[in-house]
Motif scaffolding. Sequence first.
Motif, PDB file in Angstrom:
ATOM      1  N   SER A 275       0.836  -1.208   0.000  1.00 59.40           N
ATOM      2  CA  SER A 275       0.000   0.000   0.000  1.00 59.40           C
ATOM      3  C   SER A 275       0.865   1.250   0.000  1.00 59.40           C
ATOM      4  N   ARG A 276       1.936   1.238   0.798  1.00 56.61           N
ATOM      5  CA  ARG A 276       2.856   2.380   0.809  1.00 56.61           C
ATOM      6  C   ARG A 276       3.452   2.600  -0.582  1.00 56.61           C
ATOM      7  N   ASP A 277       3.859   1.520  -1.231  1.00 52.26           N
ATOM      8  CA  ASP A 277       4.416   1.638  -2.582  1.00 52.26           C
ATOM      9  C   ASP A 277       3.365   2.167  -3.557  1.00 52.26           C
ATOM     10  N   PHE A 278       2.125   1.724  -3.394  1.00 50.77           N
ATOM     11  CA  PHE A 278       1.050   2.143  -4.297  1.00 50.77           C
ATOM     12  C   PHE A 278       0.801   3.636  -4.150  1.00 50.77           C
ATOM     13  N   ILE A 279       0.741   4.128  -2.914  1.00 47.89           N
ATOM     14  CA  ILE A 279       0.540   5.562  -2.694  1.00 47.89           C
ATOM     15  C   ILE A 279       1.685   6.373  -3.308  1.00 47.89           C
ATOM     16  N   HIS A 280       2.898   5.859  -3.168  1.00 47.46           N
ATOM     17  CA  HIS A 280       4.047   6.537  -3.762  1.00 47.46           C
ATOM     18  C   HIS A 280       3.917   6.602  -5.282  1.00 47.46           C
ATOM     19  N   ASP A 281       3.433   5.508  -5.883  1.00 52.34           N
ATOM     20  CA  ASP A 281       3.257   5.494  -7.342  1.00 52.34           C
ATOM     21  C   ASP A 281       2.197   6.495  -7.779  1.00 52.34           C
ATOM     22  N   VAL A 282       1.114   6.629  -6.996  1.00 47.15           N
ATOM     23  CA  VAL A 282       0.077   7.609  -7.315  1.00 47.15           C
ATOM     24  C   VAL A 282       0.678   9.016  -7.283  1.00 47.15           C
ATOM     25  N   MET A 283       1.511   9.281  -6.297  1.00 44.63           N
ATOM     26  CA  MET A 283       2.187  10.586  -6.231  1.00 44.63           C
ATOM     27  C   MET A 283       2.989  10.840  -7.500  1.00 44.63           C
ATOM     28  N   GLN A 284       3.680   9.810  -7.973  1.00 45.45           N
ATOM     29  CA  GLN A 284       4.517   9.989  -9.171  1.00 45.45           C
ATOM     30  C   GLN A 284       3.688  10.240 -10.412  1.00 45.45           C
TER      31      GLN A 284
END
Length: 286
Positions: A275-284
């Motif tokens: 989930s943390r990685d997914f949120i980071h990807d959304v930011m990108q």
Amino acid sequence: MAVRKPPTERQRRLGAELRKMREHVGLSLTEAAALHGTDRTTVSNIEAGRFGVSADRVRVWAANYSCPDTAYIDALSQIARERRTATANWWDAYRDKLAVTALDLAEMEHHALALRGAQITHLPGLLQHEDYARAVFQEAVPPLTPEALESRIAFRMRRREVLDGHGAPECTFLIHEAALRMRFGEKRMIKSQLDHLLKQPDRENVTIRVMPFAAGGFPSAGSSTLYVSGPVRQLDTVQLDIPTGSAFLSAETHLANYRSVLDRMEERCLGPDSSRDFIHDVMQDL
């Protein structure tokens, strides 16, 4: 004579639980009043939350109803004790500024052992930073006055303190991808909010799990839900967001159903690290 403050949702819940005890043993109001050595009107008013009740009376009534659950009785007695010895809480400062249900929610969060929420179209209030909260409240219908807007923002920011300190509840936030991608405010602010979100699991008591669009459909997809765990399961509460504020559910069937809803939703969420990685990807992607 001072004006009596209206009962809070927790206090109304105390009365409702005493009513459940009475009904469980099949006593009418008149029969219960005779058993307790009081009158029918007093029993009715206490069960409706209109009258306060002492912790000692809670224990006597529970004994009269032959209730065997000592943990349950202890929890109810504590709620009764709070009303008799109540001092001002931080949310009382907003009593004439916000809906009563907002104050009730803050009180429930304050006393909760655990919180588990599901958010579909906006991020959880307890995880919002000020600019994001402002953007959300600016969409209110009818529009808020500047004073009302600032009161709601300040109240939401103060509610966040429940996540820290001694006795902070264990919190699990299930967040749908739609809430991550919904743009309340301009791009830079959204990035800042998502960065704020990524930092929240640094607290040991906070878990965030994302449900991506790819996970498909899920129960209760049209509404946000907060499950507030009390000191015993019988005193759990479900809070639902509705256009006029909040709705609170406490019937055993409702509690069981919403536990199932949240269990099924959580099964379809990514794990905390993913989930943390997914949120980071959304930011990108912004």
